[in-house]
Design a protein around this motif. Structure first.
Motif, PDB file in Angstrom:
ATOM      1  N   ARG A   1      -7.606   6.934  -7.706  1.00 15.19           N
ATOM      2  CA  ARG A   1      -8.334   5.971  -7.051  1.00 15.19           C
ATOM      3  C   ARG A   1      -7.630   4.900  -6.159  1.00 15.19           C
ATOM      4  N   VAL A   2      -6.281   4.498  -6.933  1.00 13.42           N
ATOM      5  CA  VAL A   2      -5.552   3.814  -6.079  1.00 13.42           C
ATOM      6  C   VAL A   2      -5.103   4.382  -5.152  1.00 13.42           C
ATOM      7  N   ARG A   3      -4.594   5.509  -5.138  1.00 19.14           N
ATOM      8  CA  ARG A   3      -4.026   6.238  -4.005  1.00 19.14           C
ATOM      9  C   ARG A   3      -4.878   6.266  -2.944  1.00 19.14           C
ATOM     10  N   GLY A   4      -6.105   6.591  -3.128  1.00 18.43           N
ATOM     11  CA  GLY A   4      -6.994   6.746  -2.130  1.00 18.43           C
ATOM     12  C   GLY A   4      -7.325   5.349  -1.387  1.00 18.43           C
ATOM     13  N   SER A   5      -7.381   4.294  -2.226  1.00 16.01           N
ATOM     14  CA  SER A   5      -7.611   3.204  -1.778  1.00 16.01           C
ATOM     15  C   SER A   5      -6.491   2.357  -0.875  1.00 16.01           C
ATOM     16  N   ALA A   6      -5.188   2.839  -1.489  1.00 18.33           N
ATOM     17  CA  ALA A   6      -4.228   2.346  -0.605  1.00 18.33           C
ATOM     18  C   ALA A   6      -3.827   2.918   0.649  1.00 18.33           C
ATOM     19  N   ALA A   7      -4.520   4.446   0.807  1.00 17.42           N
ATOM     20  CA  ALA A   7      -4.475   4.890   1.993  1.00 17.42           C
ATOM     21  C   ALA A   7      -5.509   4.184   2.939  1.00 17.42           C
ATOM     22  N   PHE A   8      -6.626   3.843   2.318  1.00 14.54           N
ATOM     23  CA  PHE A   8      -7.902   3.153   3.017  1.00 14.54           C
ATOM     24  C   PHE A   8      -7.513   1.661   3.692  1.00 14.54           C
ATOM     25  N   GLY A   9      -6.540   1.221   2.616  1.00 11.44           N
ATOM     26  CA  GLY A   9      -5.939  -0.136   3.108  1.00 11.44           C
ATOM     27  C   GLY A   9      -5.072  -0.070   4.443  1.00 11.44           C
ATOM     28  N   ILE A  10      -4.259   1.101   4.307  1.00  9.39           N
ATOM     29  CA  ILE A  10      -3.464   1.439   5.480  1.00  9.39           C
ATOM     30  C   ILE A  10      -4.259   1.497   6.792  1.00  9.39           C
ATOM     31  N   GLN A  11      -5.164   2.282   6.368  1.00 10.30           N
ATOM     32  CA  GLN A  11      -6.275   2.386   7.749  1.00 10.30           C
ATOM     33  C   GLN A  11      -6.671   1.149   8.155  1.00 10.30           C
TER      34      GLN A  11
ATOM     35  N   ALA B   1       5.098   8.367   4.620  1.00  7.60           N
ATOM     36  CA  ALA B   1       4.772   8.036   3.527  1.00  7.60           C
ATOM     37  C   ALA B   1       2.942   8.625   3.158  1.00  7.60           C
ATOM     38  N   LEU B   2       2.413   8.893   4.348  1.00  5.62           N
ATOM     39  CA  LEU B   2       0.936   9.537   4.175  1.00  5.62           C
ATOM     40  C   LEU B   2       0.959  11.001   4.108  1.00  5.62           C
ATOM     41  N   ILE B   3       1.707  11.766   4.965  1.00  2.00           N
ATOM     42  CA  ILE B   3       2.027  13.080   4.972  1.00  2.00           C
ATOM     43  C   ILE B   3       2.168  13.799   3.758  1.00  2.00           C
ATOM     44  N   PRO B   4       2.861  13.520   2.714  1.00  2.00           N
ATOM     45  CA  PRO B   4       2.789  14.175   1.372  1.00  2.00           C
ATOM     46  C   PRO B   4       1.365  14.213   0.883  1.00  2.00           C
ATOM     47  N   LEU B   5       0.684  13.230   1.043  1.00  2.00           N
ATOM     48  CA  LEU B   5      -0.663  13.114   0.387  1.00  2.00           C
ATOM     49  C   LEU B   5      -1.636  14.175   1.042  1.00  2.00           C
ATOM     50  N   LEU B   6      -1.255  14.771   1.943  1.00  2.00           N
ATOM     51  CA  LEU B   6      -2.189  16.062   2.466  1.00  2.00           C
ATOM     52  C   LEU B   6      -2.436  17.063   1.600  1.00  2.00           C
ATOM     53  N   ALA B   7      -1.383  17.107   0.567  1.00  2.00           N
ATOM     54  CA  ALA B   7      -1.594  17.862  -0.417  1.00  2.00           C
ATOM     55  C   ALA B   7      -1.784  17.329  -1.855  1.00  2.00           C
TER      56      ALA B   7
ATOM     57  N   TYR C   1       0.699  -1.311   0.109  1.00  2.00           N
ATOM     58  CA  TYR C   1       0.103   0.013  -0.160  1.00  2.00           C
ATOM     59  C   TYR C   1       0.837   1.131  -0.039  1.00  2.00           C
ATOM     60  N   ILE C   2       1.916   1.329   0.749  1.00  2.00           N
ATOM     61  CA  ILE C   2       2.805   2.477   0.797  1.00  2.00           C
ATOM     62  C   ILE C   2       3.553   2.702  -0.558  1.00  2.00           C
ATOM     63  N   GLY C   3       3.553   1.696  -1.344  1.00  2.00           N
ATOM     64  CA  GLY C   3       4.166   1.885  -2.540  1.00  2.00           C
ATOM     65  C   GLY C   3       3.106   2.532  -3.590  1.00  2.00           C
ATOM     66  N   ALA C   4       1.993   2.038  -3.286  1.00  2.00           N
ATOM     67  CA  ALA C   4       0.681   2.411  -4.105  1.00  2.00           C
ATOM     68  C   ALA C   4       0.346   3.816  -3.874  1.00  2.00           C
ATOM     69  N   LEU C   5       0.797   4.431  -2.915  1.00  2.00           N
ATOM     70  CA  LEU C   5       0.302   5.756  -2.653  1.00  2.00           C
ATOM     71  C   LEU C   5       0.917   6.645  -3.710  1.00  2.00           C
ATOM     72  N   SER C   6       1.911   6.443  -4.211  1.00  2.00           N
ATOM     73  CA  SER C   6       2.262   7.385  -5.500  1.00  2.00           C
ATOM     74  C   SER C   6       1.879   6.898  -6.922  1.00  2.00           C
ATOM     75  N   HIS C   7       0.943   6.062  -6.719  1.00  2.00           N
ATOM     76  CA  HIS C   7       0.530   5.725  -8.103  1.00  2.00           C
ATOM     77  C   HIS C   7      -0.260   6.729  -8.745  1.00  2.00           C
ATOM     78  N   PRO C   8      -0.115   6.931 -10.158  1.00  2.00           N
ATOM     79  CA  PRO C   8      -0.737   7.857 -10.843  1.00  2.00           C
ATOM     80  C   PRO C   8      -2.408   8.047 -10.814  1.00  2.00           C
ATOM     81  N   SER C   9      -3.140   6.852 -10.566  1.00  2.00           N
ATOM     82  CA  SER C   9      -4.434   6.862 -10.427  1.00  2.00           C
ATOM     83  C   SER C   9      -4.879   7.468  -9.072  1.00  2.00           C
TER      84      SER C   9
END
Length: 448
Positions: A117-127, A150-156, A107-115
């Motif tokens: 929906r993938v990034r959001g789902s990866a964050a939910f998977g971590i949750q 890994a999650l903090i950059p997604l705040l932006a 999931y951490i690796g998927a947080l930087s995916h271009p999609s």
């Protein structure tokens, strides 16, 4: 494709045959074993079945095979299917599979995916895999520091839903997020600072903020209350006391409130909404400025028909009426949660009544029906309460929605406040006597 043919030898059975057998309770376990044995070769057919709206196979049976029987070898195929999905229904089905793997490193690796929906789902998977909210234990073997970083950059994140998800997840990872978020607040980057503040407040409350951030919040409140307009105060489950005076300080003293601090209407509403949901918080209230000649005190502590609070509220409202001539208290649950009201004049309780679906409120009833109660019955075409032939069930159904109407007829309703309301003074958040005995409520992230 016809029904699964149980006569086929295992080597002749196709993946599609086994997938169709998942719909048959008698053959489901054998089908799971067959698909698990196929491993990666079964993943694509399973996903095709999942996305087939005409399939008789239950979604969760496919999810179970993919995540519990085939496992992480299916991760990349599921990720690709999620990225390729073209509609919300398909994305939702595949996302439910994706978030069940529990593969935190993937999931951490998927947080930087271009999609997004993938990034959001990866964050939910971590949750799902790492949350320590609501008393859950940390996931052993997970490097929470790595997850947080890994999650903090997604705040932006450019997608607001992904940014919101990242913020929510960070608030569920425990106190270890506080120091990294404080570093963002102190050193940037700037694009992360606003959401970092919200996440920090939601995680550790006011106490987690730096002195500079606390001072900045207090300064913002002081600025906003100068020319603030009233707004409706509707918290879904709303309890309030209403007094026809602008003597806010006198009300605070009589009710035994303490440490009152300036607050906007928006902040009062946000805190009130938080405190009135799940487990009612009796340790804090919002006291409005003078609104059309009245002062309102908002919070579950004010509920006149709460079994825990009814007698104390009766005493408080009676004493307020002794000083100010009149005082009232109300409760309203707008989602069918019932109503309650208490009206006092010159030190005497004139009327108290409660009505909700589970309890007819008889144990709270004091005094005779108000003229406004009777008029409401007439308006609805039912026999007025107190008259011969009045139907208790009809009365209860009507009364369950009556508190806001009575409050407006008898004075001021918090639901009816708005730009038209004359406002004098500044609102305040204050602790109640309950907080002295049971501890102060925890703070969080609230709108200002």
């Amino acid at each position: 494709m016809g029904p699964w043919n149980s006569a086929l030898a295992p080597e002749e059975e196709t993946a599609v045959d086994a997938i169709k057998a998942l719909a048959d309770p008698d053959r489901r376990e054998a089908a799971r074993e067959s698909l698990a044995a196929r491993g990666l070769a079964a993943v694509r057919p399973l996903l095709d079945e999942l996305l087939d709206e005409t399939s008789p196979v239950r979604h969760w049976d496919i999810e179970f095979v993919l995540t519990e029987r085939i496992g992480s070898v299916a991760f990349d195929e599921v990720l690709a299917a999620l990225a390729a999905a073209t509609d919300d229904e398909s994305r939702g089905r595949v996302s439910r599979v994706f978030t069940r793997f529990g593969a935190v490193d993937r999931y951490i690796g998927a947080l930087s995916h271009p999609s997004a929906r993938v990034r959001g789902s990866a964050a939910f998977g971590i949750q799902s895999a790492c949350s320590v909210a609501f008393g859950r234990e940390p996931n052993p073997g997970v490097d929470y520091g790595l997850v947080i970083d890994a999650l903090i950059p997604l705040l932006a994140d450019p997608d607001p839903e992904v940014a919101q998800r990242a913020e929510w997840v960070l608030t569920m990872l425990g106190p270890g997020v506080e120091e990294p978020l404080r570093r963002v607040r102190d050193h940037g980057p700037g694009r992360l600072r606003a959401r970092a503040l919200t996440a920090l407040a939601a995680t550790g409350g006011e106490e987690a903020l730096s002195p500079a951030d606390r001072a900045a919040v207090e300064r913002l409140i002081r600025i906003k209350v100068r020319d603030e307009r009233a707004r409706p105060l509707d918290t879904c489950f709303t309890s309030w006391i209403a007094v026809p005076t602008g003597d806010q300080q006198g009300i605070v003293e009589l009710l035994g409130l303490f440490e009152a601090r300036p607050a906007t209407f928006e902040l009062g509403l946000s805190v009130g909404a938080h405190d009135s949901h799940d487990y009612a918080e009796h340790g804090r209230v919002y006291v409005t400025p003078e609104v059309d000649g009245w002062t309102l005190v908002l919070g579950p502590w004010c509920n006149p028909v709460d079994p825990q609070r009814a007698e104390d509220v009766l005493h408080a409202v009676t004493e307020l009426s002794r000083r100010y001539g009149r005082a009232q208290a109300y409760y309203f649950g707008e989602q069918g949660g019932g109503s309650g009201w208490l009206v006092a004049e010159d030190g005497n309780a004139v009327r108290r009544f409660g009505s909700c679906w589970e309890d007819d409120g008889a144990r709270f009833t004091l005094g005779e029906p108000l003229p406004e109660e009777r008029a409401a019955c007439v308006e609805e075409g039912i026999t007025p309460v107190g008259d011969v032939g009045a139907d208790d069930e009809e009365r209860t159904d009507l009364a369950a929605y009556l508190a806001p109407q009575l409050a407006e007829q008898l004075g001021v309703s918090p639901m009816a406040l708005g730009p038209h309301t004359t406002v004098r003074g500044v609102g305040a958040l204050a602790f109640t006597p309950y907080a002295r005995e049971h501890g102060r409520p925890g703070t969080g992230a609230y709108a200002i």
